[in-house]
Design an enzyme around this catalytic site. Sequence first.
Site, PDB file in Angstrom:
ATOM      1  N   LYS A  33      -3.644   8.458  -2.221  1.00  0.00           N
ATOM      2  CA  LYS A  33      -4.685   9.351  -2.736  1.00  0.00           C
ATOM      3  C   LYS A  33      -5.759   8.542  -3.469  1.00  0.00           C
ATOM      4  O   LYS A  33      -5.466   7.518  -4.074  1.00  0.00           O
ATOM      5  CB  LYS A  33      -4.059  10.371  -3.684  1.00  0.00           C
ATOM      6  N   ASP A  61       1.760  -1.948   7.289  1.00  0.00           N
ATOM      7  CA  ASP A  61       1.948  -1.145   8.501  1.00  0.00           C
ATOM      8  C   ASP A  61       0.892  -0.044   8.588  1.00  0.00           C
ATOM      9  O   ASP A  61       1.015   0.870   9.392  1.00  0.00           O
ATOM     10  CB  ASP A  61       3.378  -0.572   8.586  1.00  0.00           C
ATOM     11  N   ASP A 115       0.764  -1.249   0.000  1.00  0.00           N
ATOM     12  CA  ASP A 115       0.000   0.000   0.000  1.00  0.00           C
ATOM     13  C   ASP A 115       0.788   1.290   0.000  1.00  0.00           C
ATOM     14  O   ASP A 115       0.753   2.052   0.937  1.00  0.00           O
ATOM     15  CB  ASP A 115      -0.946   0.021   1.204  1.00  0.00           C
TER      16      ASP A 115
HETATM   17  C1  LIG Z   1       5.344  -0.921  -1.030  1.00  0.00           C
HETATM   18  S1  LIG Z   1       6.228  -1.949  -2.113  1.00  0.00           S
HETATM   19  C2  LIG Z   1       6.536  -3.384  -1.107  1.00  0.00           C
HETATM   20  C3  LIG Z   1       7.641  -4.211  -1.636  1.00  0.00           C
HETATM   21  C4  LIG Z   1       7.863  -5.543  -0.876  1.00  0.00           C
HETATM   22  N1  LIG Z   1       6.700  -6.405  -0.979  1.00  0.00           N
HETATM   23  C5  LIG Z   1       8.196  -5.297   0.563  1.00  0.00           C
HETATM   24  O1  LIG Z   1       7.341  -5.579   1.422  1.00  0.00           O
HETATM   25  O2  LIG Z   1       9.311  -4.832   0.835  1.00  0.00           O
HETATM   26  C6  LIG Z   1       4.981  -2.546  -3.256  1.00  0.00           C
HETATM   27  C7  LIG Z   1       5.606  -3.302  -4.405  1.00  0.00           C
HETATM   28  O3  LIG Z   1       4.598  -3.726  -5.302  1.00  0.00           O
HETATM   29  C8  LIG Z   1       5.053  -3.521  -6.642  1.00  0.00           C
HETATM   30  N2  LIG Z   1       3.883  -3.407  -7.516  1.00  0.00           N
HETATM   31  C9  LIG Z   1       3.003  -2.361  -7.578  1.00  0.00           C
HETATM   32  N3  LIG Z   1       2.060  -2.591  -8.516  1.00  0.00           N
HETATM   33  C10 LIG Z   1       2.360  -3.813  -9.060  1.00  0.00           C
HETATM   34  C11 LIG Z   1       1.765  -4.582 -10.101  1.00  0.00           C
HETATM   35  N4  LIG Z   1       0.665  -4.139 -10.740  1.00  0.00           N
HETATM   36  N5  LIG Z   1       2.315  -5.767 -10.412  1.00  0.00           N
HETATM   37  C12 LIG Z   1       3.424  -6.221  -9.769  1.00  0.00           C
HETATM   38  N6  LIG Z   1       4.041  -5.513  -8.790  1.00  0.00           N
HETATM   39  C13 LIG Z   1       3.522  -4.328  -8.433  1.00  0.00           C
HETATM   40  C14 LIG Z   1       5.851  -2.248  -6.545  1.00  0.00           C
HETATM   41  O4  LIG Z   1       6.717  -2.036  -7.625  1.00  0.00           O
HETATM   42  C15 LIG Z   1       6.584  -2.450  -5.222  1.00  0.00           C
HETATM   43  O5  LIG Z   1       7.786  -3.163  -5.377  1.00  0.00           O
END
Ligand SMILES: C[S@@+](CC[C@H](N)C(=O)[O-])C[C@H]1O[C@@H](n2cnc3c(N)ncnc32)[C@H](O)[C@@H]1O
Length: 218
Positions: free
Chosen positions: A128, A160, A124
């Site tokens: 927005k 979190d 997350d």
């Molecule tokens: C807040 S980060 C958390 C990364 C990891 N899971 C962690 O807990 O450290 C959210 C992750 O989801 C990936 N993400 C967002 N949209 C996505 C999508 N449509 N398909 C695959 N990955 C996605 C982002 O690039 C990012 O690496």
Amino acid sequence: MDAVDRTRQDDEERATALPVRYDELAPAAPEGGLDLAEAYPQEAEIELEIGFGRGLFLIERAAAAPDHQLVGIEIKRKWAYRVEQRCKRLELSQVRVFGGDMRTVLPEMRPAGRIARVFLNFPDPWWKKRHAKRRLMGEDVLEQVARLLRLGGEFFIQTDVEERAAEYARQLADHPAFELEGDGSLDHNPYGARSNREKRAIEDGLPIYRILARRAAG
Ligand SMILES: C[S@@+](CC[C@H](N)C(=O)[O-])C[C@H]1O[C@@H](n2cnc3c(N)ncnc32)[C@H](O)[C@@H]1O
């Protein structure tokens, strides 16, 4: 060649080096989608992490459950490439990662009911309202996870952000294909693996909200 010439040559090579094209380097999901039945033996215990970021969870999970087959999807191709390289260096052949958008990769994955566990760690970053469509967790993901999980299979989500945790638990409770484990919240992570965000939250003393649901017959 003396040290000055070598430095000059290094500088020239750096200056003319092509930018790294992660789009080309990152492992892509197979054309037509990943067929788990073709890729793994029938008895393989398959787990999936959606949005693995820098990949710590996959790497620690591979050590905690060395017999399980791990699949990761990450939209940032740079991270998909780097995590793939790291897994190769660590000789974690049971980890397969793909750079791609889970909104296109998941619907093409098959067969239904083949995955034992799905992990969604800290999905997350978007706050927005106008960013709502970029959120990882939503109706489409629930449908795909419900389709891919075997009966009794686990869907584990961590965040979190307290309000988001409540929202995720509500979505799962309302969905006929899922049953929350107990009241849905876990006070610890039972998988012996931390994501990068989770590790950071632990180090910063931030609360972590964990939800576990199982694939029900519905
Ligand atoms: C807040 S980060 C958390 C990364 C990891 N899971 C962690 O807990 O450290 C959210 C992750 O989801 C990936 N993400 C967002 N949209 C996505 C999508 N449509 N398909 C695959 N990955 C996605 C982002 O690039 C990012 O690496």
